[in-house]
Write an enzyme that holds these catalytic residues in place. Structure first.
Site, PDB file in Angstrom:
ATOM      1  N   LYS A   1       0.813  -1.219   0.000  1.00  0.00           N
ATOM      2  CA  LYS A   1       0.000   0.000   0.000  1.00  0.00           C
ATOM      3  C   LYS A   1       0.846   1.267   0.000  1.00  0.00           C
ATOM      4  O   LYS A   1       0.353   2.351  -0.294  1.00  0.00           O
ATOM      5  CB  LYS A   1      -0.967  -0.003   1.173  1.00  0.00           C
ATOM      6  CG  LYS A   1      -2.083  -1.026   0.982  1.00  0.00           C
ATOM      7  CD  LYS A   1      -3.174  -0.896   2.024  1.00  0.00           C
ATOM      8  CE  LYS A   1      -4.278  -1.906   1.790  1.00  0.00           C
ATOM      9  NZ  LYS A   1      -3.832  -3.283   2.116  1.00  0.00           N
TER      10      LYS A   1
HETATM   11  C1  LIG Z   1      -4.497  -4.375   1.514  1.00  0.00           C
HETATM   12  C2  LIG Z   1      -3.727  -5.647   1.471  1.00  0.00           C
HETATM   13  C3  LIG Z   1      -4.075  -6.705   0.612  1.00  0.00           C
HETATM   14  C4  LIG Z   1      -5.285  -6.658  -0.273  1.00  0.00           C
HETATM   15  O1  LIG Z   1      -5.142  -5.746  -1.308  1.00  0.00           O
HETATM   16  P1  LIG Z   1      -6.432  -5.244  -2.120  1.00  0.00           P
HETATM   17  O2  LIG Z   1      -5.937  -4.254  -3.068  1.00  0.00           O
HETATM   18  O3  LIG Z   1      -7.357  -4.652  -1.088  1.00  0.00           O
HETATM   19  O4  LIG Z   1      -7.029  -6.443  -2.756  1.00  0.00           O
HETATM   20  C5  LIG Z   1      -3.272  -7.825   0.583  1.00  0.00           C
HETATM   21  N1  LIG Z   1      -2.200  -7.935   1.391  1.00  0.00           N
HETATM   22  C6  LIG Z   1      -1.843  -6.950   2.244  1.00  0.00           C
HETATM   23  C7  LIG Z   1      -0.664  -7.155   3.119  1.00  0.00           C
HETATM   24  C8  LIG Z   1      -2.578  -5.776   2.308  1.00  0.00           C
HETATM   25  O5  LIG Z   1      -2.222  -4.812   3.173  1.00  0.00           O
END
Ligand SMILES: *Cc1c(COP(=O)(O)O)cnc(C)c1O
Length: 431
Positions: A107
């Site tokens: 993210k």
């Molecule tokens: C947010 C997140 C996901 C999922 O990603 P999306 O884009 O919401 O599908 C997977 N793994 C981790 C570690 C995350 O923080």
């Protein structure tokens, strides 16, 4: 590039408007009116391009004139200043390590890009922006960190007192500079309600330039397409089809990949890998989309029962179930299978998966045909972020990256507030 709302395709918004608003006034998600096809010349040069350069070349189509070319170049260089390597795990199976950013989660890419876009717009408008973020702990740190030290932007994080883990709380409360942490005597829902009420409050809107930084912002989605290009380039030359497995919750990461494919990147197919929160794998097999309440798992960033980016996936495929199924296969795995894969990959290959990456690995293994395909699963978090879960499985201590370690030793700084709106409002007006 113009944008429309997934709830109404008639009204057009600029990139700038879409980023500042976050969510369309009709509560739809912003979506580009067309997906640009990138030039042959770009693909011919792709293996020679750096990650920031790829980011710039892709982003400029979506940003248009709203940010100048030189500013956009600077933004992509600042945002993408950490490695995103493809690492080989076993024959035909690779991982794309997305966790080398400041908060050790994928993210970081989206949060950092969005923060710098908002900063550029704040400068254009010569008015400071105040970002309100409610967090249950996990994503707040990536967002707040993305804004750390960014000019013209103030960030207020609201988190529920006593309901986030120690390491999460340290991440949220030790940043300082332009980041303020409010510890709310209530639940995550109370935090969210405070933020929502603030956005609707006339006094506050007259006084402050309030913006949200939620996960559905288009400026968080777009940069999540950059690293698919970069991963594909790292696999070259190959005469095999390229398949990506994406551990998914809100499906923003997967949607980034779908955008890259529609821009012309020769990805053969995707695997939507989920935990027991499997509404999308279920949709792929049945054609019916049935959102549900979420269920807690060890891959908890994927515990989503009503994925927000599903509307964008539908938009990309004009709701054509057969077309979607040509490009995406679904898979889901239990916590037990996730734990077993962590142990198995460690025992055989000495590679440590985090629970989310483990789900991605399992999805890839379920479908991959190594005779004709080469696969990449996305590693979305550093295993040390899920230390307890991983150490229990491996029976061994794992190394914590310096960044995570560092914040544990810092002094916590937060302001305790109650959950009633008037207290929150006075705090904002006094700021
Ligand atoms: C947010 C997140 C996901 C999922 O990603 P999306 O884009 O919401 O599908 C997977 N793994 C981790 C570690 C995350 O923080």
């Amino acid at each position: 590039m113009k944008y429309f709302s997934t709830n109404n395709k008639e009204i057009r918004y600029s990139f700038k408007e879409a980023v500042i608003k976050g969510l369309a006034p009709d509560n739809g998600l912003f979506f580009p009116v067309s997906i640009p096809k990138l030039e042959d010349e770009f693909f011919q040069r792709l293996t020679e391009l750096s990650l920031p350069k790829i980011g710039y070349e892709v982003a400029k189509h979506f940003v248009g004139d709203d940010i100048s070319d030189s500013d956009l170049k600077k933004i992509t260089e600042e945002v993408l200043n950490f490695p995103i390597p493809v690492v080989s795990i076993e024959d035909g199976v690779n991982t794309l390590e997305l966790f080398h950013g400041p908060t050790c989660a994928f993210k970081d890419v989206g949060a950092r890009f969005m923060s710098r876009c908002l900063s550029a717009f704040a400068k254009q408008n010569q008015k400071e922006v105040t970002i309100l973020v409610a967090t249950s702990g996990d994503t707040g740190s990536a967002v707040a960190n993305g804004f750390l030290g960014v000019e013209g932007v103030k960030v207020i994080i609201l988190y529920p007192a006593g309901k986030v883990s120690k390491i999460q709380e340290q991440q949220l409360t030790t940043m300082g500079q332009n980041i303020t942490a409010l510890e709310v005597d209530g639940t995550f829902d109370d935090c969210q309600a405070l933020v929502k009420t603030a956005f609707g409050d006339d006094d506050l809107n007259a006084e402050l330039n309030l913006t949200s930084a939620n996960s559905i912002n288009i400026a968080r989605l777009l940069p999540q397409s950059f690293y698919y290009f970069y991963a594909w380039a790292q696999l070259q030359p190959t005469n095999k089809k390229v398949v990506f497995s994406v551990p998914s919750g809100n499906y923003g990461n997967l949607t980034g990949g779908l955008l890259a494919k529609q821009m012309g990147l020769p990805i053969d197919s995707f695997i939507a890998s989920a935990n027991i929160n499997k509404v999308v794998p279920d949709y792929l097999s049945s054609g019916k989309y049935e959102p549900k309440a979420s269920v807690q798992t060890i891959s908890n960033a994927m515990d989503v029962g009503a994925p927000s980016n599903f509307a964008r996936m539908m938009e990309l495929y004009q709701e054509n179930h057969a077309e979607i199924c040509k490009d995406i296969k679904g898979a889901w795995f239990s916590d037990k299978e996730t734990q077993e894969a962590i142990a198995d990959v460690y025992n055989r290959k000495k590679y440590i998966l985090d629970p989310h990456g483990s789900v991605g690995y399992l999805g890839l293994k379920k479908y991959l045909n190594t005779d004709s395909e080469v696969g990449v699963f996305l590693e979305t978090a550093h295993p040390a972020k899920f230390k307890d879960t991983v150490e229990k499985v491996l029976n061994t201590e794992i190394r914590v990256p310096d960044y995570l370690q560092e914040c544990l030793g810092k002094e916590k700084r937060s302001i305790l507030i109650g959950k009633n709106f008037s207290e929150f409002k006075s705090f904002l007006l006094l700021k």
